[in-house]
Design a protein around this motif. Sequence first.
Motif, PDB file in Angstrom:
ATOM      1  N   VAL A   1       0.841  -1.195   0.000  1.00  0.00           N
ATOM      2  CA  VAL A   1       0.000   0.000   0.000  1.00  0.00           C
ATOM      3  C   VAL A   1       0.878   1.248   0.000  1.00  0.00           C
ATOM      4  O   VAL A   1       1.800   1.364   0.813  1.00  0.00           O
ATOM      5  N   GLU A   2       0.618   2.158  -0.934  1.00  0.00           N
ATOM      6  CA  GLU A   2       1.316   3.454  -0.971  1.00  0.00           C
ATOM      7  C   GLU A   2       0.323   4.549  -0.594  1.00  0.00           C
ATOM      8  O   GLU A   2      -0.777   4.606  -1.133  1.00  0.00           O
ATOM      9  N   ILE A   3       0.732   5.399   0.312  1.00  0.00           N
ATOM     10  CA  ILE A   3      -0.141   6.479   0.770  1.00  0.00           C
ATOM     11  C   ILE A   3       0.541   7.812   0.500  1.00  0.00           C
ATOM     12  O   ILE A   3       1.674   8.051   0.932  1.00  0.00           O
ATOM     13  N   ALA A   4      -0.123   8.672  -0.268  1.00  0.00           N
ATOM     14  CA  ALA A   4       0.393  10.011  -0.552  1.00  0.00           C
ATOM     15  C   ALA A   4      -0.562  11.043   0.049  1.00  0.00           C
ATOM     16  O   ALA A   4      -1.782  10.853   0.043  1.00  0.00           O
TER      17      ALA A   4
ATOM     18  N   SER B   1       1.775   5.204  -9.786  1.00  0.00           N
ATOM     19  CA  SER B   1       1.000   4.599  -8.700  1.00  0.00           C
ATOM     20  C   SER B   1      -0.476   4.965  -8.812  1.00  0.00           C
ATOM     21  O   SER B   1      -0.840   5.998  -9.388  1.00  0.00           O
ATOM     22  N   GLY B   2      -1.306   4.131  -8.222  1.00  0.00           N
ATOM     23  CA  GLY B   2      -2.743   4.319  -8.318  1.00  0.00           C
ATOM     24  C   GLY B   2      -3.252   5.609  -7.714  1.00  0.00           C
ATOM     25  O   GLY B   2      -4.270   6.156  -8.152  1.00  0.00           O
TER      26      GLY B   2
ATOM     27  N   CYS C   1      -6.341  12.729  -9.640  1.00  0.00           N
ATOM     28  CA  CYS C   1      -6.770  13.422 -10.856  1.00  0.00           C
ATOM     29  C   CYS C   1      -8.271  13.244 -11.078  1.00  0.00           C
ATOM     30  O   CYS C   1      -8.969  14.178 -11.483  1.00  0.00           O
ATOM     31  N   SER C   2      -8.750  12.036 -10.826  1.00  0.00           N
ATOM     32  CA  SER C   2     -10.181  11.779 -10.967  1.00  0.00           C
ATOM     33  C   SER C   2     -10.980  12.625  -9.983  1.00  0.00           C
ATOM     34  O   SER C   2     -12.023  13.190 -10.330  1.00  0.00           O
ATOM     35  N   LYS C   3     -10.470  12.747  -8.758  1.00  0.00           N
ATOM     36  CA  LYS C   3     -11.137  13.564  -7.737  1.00  0.00           C
ATOM     37  C   LYS C   3     -11.200  15.026  -8.144  1.00  0.00           C
ATOM     38  O   LYS C   3     -12.215  15.713  -7.968  1.00  0.00           O
ATOM     39  N   MET C   4     -10.086  15.545  -8.743  1.00  0.00           N
ATOM     40  CA  MET C   4     -10.030  16.953  -9.153  1.00  0.00           C
ATOM     41  C   MET C   4     -10.585  17.171 -10.557  1.00  0.00           C
ATOM     42  O   MET C   4     -10.715  18.302 -11.005  1.00  0.00           O
TER      43      MET C   4
ATOM     44  N   ILE D   1      -9.184  16.442 -13.556  1.00  0.00           N
ATOM     45  CA  ILE D   1      -8.200  17.009 -14.473  1.00  0.00           C
ATOM     46  C   ILE D   1      -7.515  15.881 -15.238  1.00  0.00           C
ATOM     47  O   ILE D   1      -7.431  14.759 -14.739  1.00  0.00           O
ATOM     48  N   PRO D   2      -7.035  16.145 -16.464  1.00  0.00           N
ATOM     49  CA  PRO D   2      -6.336  15.110 -17.229  1.00  0.00           C
ATOM     50  C   PRO D   2      -5.066  14.674 -16.516  1.00  0.00           C
ATOM     51  O   PRO D   2      -4.399  15.470 -15.850  1.00  0.00           O
ATOM     52  N   CYS D   3      -4.726  13.410 -16.670  1.00  0.00           N
ATOM     53  CA  CYS D   3      -3.539  12.851 -16.008  1.00  0.00           C
ATOM     54  C   CYS D   3      -2.646  12.213 -17.065  1.00  0.00           C
ATOM     55  O   CYS D   3      -3.038  11.245 -17.714  1.00  0.00           O
ATOM     56  N   LEU D   4      -1.452  12.779 -17.252  1.00  0.00           N
ATOM     57  CA  LEU D   4      -0.485  12.232 -18.203  1.00  0.00           C
ATOM     58  C   LEU D   4       0.631  11.570 -17.414  1.00  0.00           C
ATOM     59  O   LEU D   4       1.470  12.235 -16.817  1.00  0.00           O
ATOM     60  N   GLN D   5       0.636  10.246 -17.370  1.00  0.00           N
ATOM     61  CA  GLN D   5       1.680   9.488 -16.681  1.00  0.00           C
ATOM     62  C   GLN D   5       2.690   9.054 -17.730  1.00  0.00           C
ATOM     63  O   GLN D   5       2.379   8.258 -18.612  1.00  0.00           O
ATOM     64  N   THR D   6       3.889   9.603 -17.664  1.00  0.00           N
ATOM     65  CA  THR D   6       4.811   9.496 -18.791  1.00  0.00           C
ATOM     66  C   THR D   6       6.271   9.533 -18.335  1.00  0.00           C
ATOM     67  O   THR D   6       6.583  10.077 -17.279  1.00  0.00           O
ATOM     68  N   LYS D   7       7.133   8.990 -19.178  1.00  0.00           N
ATOM     69  CA  LYS D   7       8.573   9.106 -18.944  1.00  0.00           C
ATOM     70  C   LYS D   7       9.147  10.337 -19.653  1.00  0.00           C
ATOM     71  O   LYS D   7      10.248  10.771 -19.345  1.00  0.00           O
ATOM     72  N   ASP D   8       8.413  10.863 -20.636  1.00  0.00           N
ATOM     73  CA  ASP D   8       8.876  12.010 -21.428  1.00  0.00           C
ATOM     74  C   ASP D   8       7.887  13.160 -21.282  1.00  0.00           C
ATOM     75  O   ASP D   8       6.902  13.246 -22.013  1.00  0.00           O
TER      76      ASP D   8
END
Length: 390
Positions: A51-54, A84-85, A91-94, A96-103
């Motif tokens: 479990v990761e908590i932020a 991470s989830g 992003c879903s809560k706010m 807004i679009p979420c771009l999960q990327t290395k670049d």
Amino acid sequence: MDEKLLDKFRRVRLLALDCDGVLTPAYIETGVIMDPKSSQQYEGRPHNSVVEIARFSHRDGQGIDLVRKPEIDLKVVMITGQRSGYVQARCSKMNIPCLQTKDKVMSLTEWLQKESPEISLQEVCFVGDDMSDFGVMNIVGVPVCVADGIEDIKKIASYVTQKGGGEGAVREVCDLIVTAKQNAARPETTRRLNILITGTGEQATEEVRRIAQETACLLALQGHTIMTNGGPNGVPEAAAIGVHRAREQKPDAVSCAYTFMPGRTTEQTKTTILKTFPGRFEARNAQSCEDLDVAVFFQGGLGTQAKFLTVFHRVMHINKDLVKKGFPSLQRQKLIIAHESFAPNNLKACQKIFGSYFKKEHLRALRFASTADEIAGLTTAWQKTLSRGR
């Protein structure tokens, strides 16, 4: 805050945010779901047992809501390397679009091109904290670093927040943008555009000449500078005559001819300004491409297509490739309008004209019109997108 920095925040139209270290503190709490019936060690457990908590700041979320209100009308996007989830959940809560990327550079430029082509990189504020943000912060107009970001990022930032990541830094940036836009130090001004009206110098039909002349007259009356090829006939001549008509009502109406023909004069080109590139067709096209804000293409042959491809290739490919490599983008954002006599709003028809390389993304990048009023309307809308937030 000095006026220059305030003006930068006033121009922002997109707020792009890193996640870890910006919307959260620079750490993540990790735990393991223990199964009392099992004696397996942590390393032997499946990934979903970890479990990761932020921790996110409610005030940051409120700030994002503020800048998205109609009176500010900012777009907001998260761009992060974290997969991470909790990123998607936030992003879903706010919403807004979420771009999960290395670049991040590529993801930002491609997202802008697809979702908001009217927004330039100079109108983007990116908030980051660490070296993974270095590339993207080098290409945006307003790079911001949070207070507890690393020194190398602070050095390239236009602004360093007083608050740390996950402690209200994003809210601080949102408040600055709102303040800058609501308390403009000077009245909003309308930017004069350089508009190239181009097409055949010989074979234009009377209808095309009439519309080119009306277009030039309308746009000159709106205060724009009309650029032509400097030709003595066809579309260039019609555009120059249109500016002469406008000058009867607006004496300061301006037209500028870009010509590669030696010995031409303003009297021959029927324009008020002359820029000459003797015998250098490509140099003339390159400079007019650099100077224009809007290009309107009418009926034409290979010469008109050469000018079109010079502008279009630079906007669609050279600019994109430069940005990917970390170089500055084009100095001027450009609108390309195709009159129906030049190209129809149809992919297969455009492929017959320009070749099979012409794709759907190219078609979407163009604007199409059939009348002078439609061209003027597209130009006015473009002018507003350039002026918003100034």
